[in-house]
Design an enzyme around this catalytic site. Structure first.
Site, PDB file in Angstrom:
ATOM      1  N   GLY A  95       0.668  -1.196   0.046  1.00  0.00           N
ATOM      2  CA  GLY A  95      -0.239   0.046  -0.024  1.00  0.00           C
ATOM      3  C   GLY A  95       0.815   1.200  -0.072  1.00  0.00           C
ATOM      4  O   GLY A  95       0.662   2.234  -0.622  1.00  0.00           O
ATOM      5  N   SER A  96       2.156   1.172   0.627  1.00  0.00           N
ATOM      6  CA  SER A  96       2.977   2.304   0.791  1.00  0.00           C
ATOM      7  C   SER A  96       3.265   2.536  -0.679  1.00  0.00           C
ATOM      8  O   SER A  96       3.615   3.869  -1.000  1.00  0.00           O
ATOM      9  CB  SER A  96       4.228   2.076   1.603  1.00  0.00           C
ATOM     10  OG  SER A  96       3.669   1.703   2.805  1.00  0.00           O
ATOM     11  N   ASP A 205      -7.328   0.991   3.851  1.00  0.00           N
ATOM     12  CA  ASP A 205      -8.136   0.479   5.015  1.00  0.00           C
ATOM     13  C   ASP A 205      -9.643   0.442   4.721  1.00  0.00           C
ATOM     14  O   ASP A 205     -10.149   0.013   5.517  1.00  0.00           O
ATOM     15  CB  ASP A 205      -8.118   1.190   6.289  1.00  0.00           C
ATOM     16  CG  ASP A 205      -6.712   1.443   6.652  1.00  0.00           C
ATOM     17  OD1 ASP A 205      -5.803   0.510   6.196  1.00  0.00           O
ATOM     18  OD2 ASP A 205      -6.242   2.461   7.526  1.00  0.00           O
ATOM     19  N   SER A 251      -3.974  -1.702   0.258  1.00  0.00           N
ATOM     20  CA  SER A 251      -2.769  -2.411   0.697  1.00  0.00           C
ATOM     21  C   SER A 251      -3.736  -3.794   0.961  1.00  0.00           C
ATOM     22  O   SER A 251      -4.710  -4.143   1.277  1.00  0.00           O
ATOM     23  CB  SER A 251      -2.522  -1.908   2.181  1.00  0.00           C
ATOM     24  OG  SER A 251      -1.730  -3.011   2.857  1.00  0.00           O
ATOM     25  N   HIS A 256      -5.408  -6.221   6.316  1.00  0.00           N
ATOM     26  CA  HIS A 256      -6.327  -5.650   5.322  1.00  0.00           C
ATOM     27  C   HIS A 256      -7.478  -6.276   4.885  1.00  0.00           C
ATOM     28  O   HIS A 256      -7.573  -7.429   5.212  1.00  0.00           O
ATOM     29  CB  HIS A 256      -5.558  -4.689   4.301  1.00  0.00           C
ATOM     30  CG  HIS A 256      -4.581  -3.716   4.812  1.00  0.00           C
ATOM     31  ND1 HIS A 256      -4.672  -2.402   4.874  1.00  0.00           N
ATOM     32  CD2 HIS A 256      -3.486  -3.950   5.582  1.00  0.00           C
ATOM     33  CE1 HIS A 256      -3.866  -1.964   5.274  1.00  0.00           C
ATOM     34  NE2 HIS A 256      -3.097  -2.623   5.933  1.00  0.00           N
ATOM     35  N   ASN A 325      10.742   0.100  -9.396  1.00  0.00           N
ATOM     36  CA  ASN A 325      10.245  -1.053  -9.728  1.00  0.00           C
ATOM     37  C   ASN A 325       9.565  -1.587  -8.352  1.00  0.00           C
ATOM     38  O   ASN A 325      10.295  -2.155  -7.538  1.00  0.00           O
ATOM     39  CB  ASN A 325      11.308  -2.183 -10.113  1.00  0.00           C
ATOM     40  CG  ASN A 325      10.834  -3.475 -10.311  1.00  0.00           C
ATOM     41  OD1 ASN A 325       9.429  -3.740 -10.483  1.00  0.00           O
ATOM     42  ND2 ASN A 325      11.402  -4.312 -10.845  1.00  0.00           N
TER      43      ASN A 325
END
Ligand SMILES: Cc1ncc(COP(=O)(O)O)c(C=O)c1O
Length: 497
Positions: A95-96, A205, A251, A256, A325
Site C-alpha cells: 500500500g505504501s 483500510d 494495501s 487489510h 520497480n
C-alpha cells in the site's frame, strides 16, 4: 513415467490436505472446519484468513515458476478493477508503494502544466493516520499541508480544506478513509472541483466501504453511475470508496480486507493517461507498456524518437519518468485472486463484528467514546445510525473497532490497553496518532521548516493520539472471541465502577 499435469495434480492435492490440517485456525470464522478458539488463547486484532484454496493457488503458481508479475497478476488487475468498477487497477508490492506511485504519477510532464505537481507545490492531507499516506508527498518534493482529524469519525476535518488552500500552489488532496470510515467525499469533491485539484483516496483500510449521495448532488459532482453491485434506488448514487477520486490505493498486507502477504494496488478511476503514467512509475519509469515477457505491443518498438535519443531507439529501454520497480510476484497475485472471491463475505463479516462489539459495549458510553460513520449523528441498537442533513451516508466495512477512553473514565487508555494485552487481546493505537509529533516529522521540520505546512490547530489529532485504541473486526474473529473481548472490557469497567 507420471506426466507433468498428473504430477502437478498430485502435488496440489497433497498441498490441499496439508493446508487443511496445518492452517485450520486461519479459516473464516463461519467455516465449519475451523479449529475452535480456546478461552485464554490469543485474539489477534487482525490476520490472514484463508483456506487450502489460497495455498493451492500459491503453490500452483510457484510450480509454474513464471515468478514475476504475469498472467495471475493481469487477471487480478482485471478482477479488482471489475469489482470496484474502475478503469484500471495496477498491482504493486504494498500500500505504501501504491501511495508512492499514485502521487508520483501526478508529477508527470505528460500532464497539462497547470495540473502537474511540481517541487514546492502543495498537497492537502490530514495529520492523524498512517505515515505512508504522507511520506510519498514529501518524497516527490511536494509540501504536505495538514488539516486536523475528528476524533469521532477518525477522519479529516473536511470543513478545514478551504483554510489549507493556497492559490497557485495547491494541486491535490490525498487522504485516507480512516479505519474503513469514508471521509466526507461530498465536501472534498466539491472543493477539488472548485479549484481543479486531483483527489487521491488512500483506500488501504477501506476496500468494500461505500458512500452515497442524493442523485442531484452526485450528478453535480460528475457521478451518475452506481458501483457494480451497489444500489440505493433511483434517487441516490452509491459507490465504493476508492472510486470517487482520480486515483485510489489499496494495501493487501495481512490485516487489510484481503491479503497477498505483501501487496497493494493503484486504482485508476477514469483517466487512461493516468494509467499509462502510473504504470510507467511502477515499472522503472519506462515509456513502453508491454507486459513482462512480451515485446512490441505498440507495433513500433523501433519507430520512436523521444528525448534526445537517436531515431528508432528501442522503446523497451526508453524512460519517460524517474521511476521505480514496485511490482509484486505472480504467486502473490494468485493468492490475491482467491481472496478477492471471498471479499463480499469478508466485507460483511467486518460489519457484523463491529456491530457485535458496539452492542456489547453499548452500556458504557459514559466512559467510552464510540466511532460514528461520517455523516452519522447517533447509533441506535434497533435502527442503526441516524444521519445528518447533508443527505450523504457512509457504510463502513470497518478495519477496526475504534474506541476512545473518555476523560471522565476512572481508568486510562493505557490501563485498558494493558488489560487487553494481559488477556492477549490484540489492540492498536490509531497508527501514528498526530504524525507531526512522530520523530520523522519533527526531524523533517527541523531540517527544513518549509518541507511541510500546518494549516489549522491539530487538537483533534492530539486527542486521537492520546485517547484512542482499536480492536479487531477481521473475518477470523468468532462470536466467542468477540464475547470474550466484551467480557474483559466489562470486567475492567465494573472493577472501576
Ligand atoms: C491508511 C494506510 N495507508 C497505507 C498503508 C500502507 O500499506 P502497506 O503496509 O501495504 O505498505 C497502511 C497500512 O496499514 C494504511 O493503514
Amino acid at each position: 513415467m507420471t506426466s507433468l499435469p498428473d504430477l502437478k495434480a498430485q502435488i496440489l492435492s497433497l498441498t490441499r490436505d496439508y493446508a487443511r490440517q496445518a492452517h485450520a485456525s486461519h479459516r473464516p470464522a463461519a467455516d465449519t472446519e475451523r479449529s475452535p478458539w480456546a478461552e485464554g488463547s490469543p485474539i489477534p486484532y487482525a490476520g490472514r484468513v484463508f483456506t487450502e484454496d489460497e495455498v493451492e493457488a500459491a503453490v500452483s503458481s510457484t510450480l509454474d515458476f513464471w515468478l514475476t508479475l504475469g498472467s495471475e497478476g493481469a487477471a487480478m488487475e482485471k478482477e479488482l478493477a471489475a469489482f470496484l468498477g474502475v478503469r484500471h487497477s495496477l498491482l504493486v508490492n504494498s500500500g505504501s508503494s501504491a501511495n508512492l506511485v499514485a502521487i508520483s504519477a501526478l508529477t508527470s510532464a505528460k500532464l497539462p502544466d497547470s495540473r502537474r505537481l511540481k517541487p514546492g507545490d502543495e498537497v492537502i492531507t490530514v495529520a492523524a493516520g498512517f505515515p505512508t499516506t504522507v511520506a510519498p508527498i514529501v518524497q516527490v518534493g511536494a509540501v504536505p499541508v495538514f488539516i486536523d482529524a475528528d476524533p469521532i469519525t477518525g477522519n479529516a476535518r473536511c470543513d478545514q480544506l478551504e483554510a489549507a488552500y493556497s492559490p497557485g500552489k495547491t494541486k491535490a488532496v490525498m487522504m485516507a478513509h480512516a479505519l474503513g470510515n469514508p471521509f466526507d467525499l461530498s465536501v472534498t469533491l466539491a472543493f477539488c472541483r472548485k479549484y481543479e485539484l486531483w483527489l487521491v483516496e488512500d483506500n488501504c483500510d477501506a476496500l468494500g466501504c461505500s458512500y452515497s449521495m442524493p442523485r442531484p448532488l452526485a450528478e453535480s459532482l460528475g457521478f451518475s453511475e452506481n458501483s457494480p453491485g451497489l444500489d440505493e434506488g433511483p434517487d441516490r448514487v452509491i459507490r465504493w470508496t476508492g472510486t470517487w477520486g482520480d486515483i485510489s490505493t489499496q494495501s493487501f498486507y495481512p490485516p487489510h480486507h484481503l491479503t497477498m502477504g505483501e501487496g497493494g494496488a493503484v486504482n485508476i478511476v477514469r483517466d487512461q493517461k493516468l494509467k499509462v503514467i502510473a504504470e510507467s512509475f511502477r515499472d522503472w519509469g519506462r515509456d513502453c507498456w508491454c507486459p513482462s515477457g512480451i515485446d512490441n505491443t505498440c507495433n513500433k518498438r523501433f519507430g520512436w524518437q523521444l528525448g534526445e535519443l537517436p531515431e528508432g531507439y528501442d522503446h523497451k529501454y526508453t524512460y519517460s519518468h524517474l521511476g521505480f520497480n514496485l511490482k509484486p510476484l505472480d504467486p502473490q497475485a494468485a493468492i490475491g485472486r482467491v481472496q478477492l472471491r471471498r471479499l463480499p463475505e469478508f466485507i460483511e463479516a467486518r460489519k457484523r463484528n463491529w456491530e457485535f462489539l458496539r452492542r456489547g459495549l453499548a452500556p458504557y458510553d459514559n466512559w467510552i467514546g464510540f466511532a460514528l460513520p461520517t455523516h452519522a449523528t447517533a447509533w441506535h441498537p434497533d435502527q442503526g445510525h441516524s444521519w445528518d442533513a447533508s443527505g450523504c451516508r457512509s457504510e463502513c466495512s470497518w478495519f477496526g473497532f475504534k474506541l476512545a477512553v473518555k476523560a471522565a473514565a476512572p481508568f486510562s487508555r493505557t490501563d485498558l490497553a494493558e488489560e487487553l494485552d494481559h488477556h492477549q487481546i490484540g489492540n492498536r493505537m490509531l497508527f501514528g496518532g498526530n504524525l507531526l509529533r512522530q520523530p520523522a516529522f519533527v526531524q523533517l521540520r527541523q531540517d527544513n521548516p518549509e518541507a511541510l505546512r500546518v494549516a489549522t490547530s491539530l487538537e483533534g489529532s492530539d486527542e486521537i493520539m492520546n485517547t484512542i485504541l482499536f480492536l479487531g473486526t477481521y473475518p477470523g474473529l468468532t462470536e466467542s472471541m468477540l464475547s470474550h473481548e466484551v467480557e474483559i472490557i466489562t470486567k475492567l469497567i465494573e472493577r472501576h465502577g
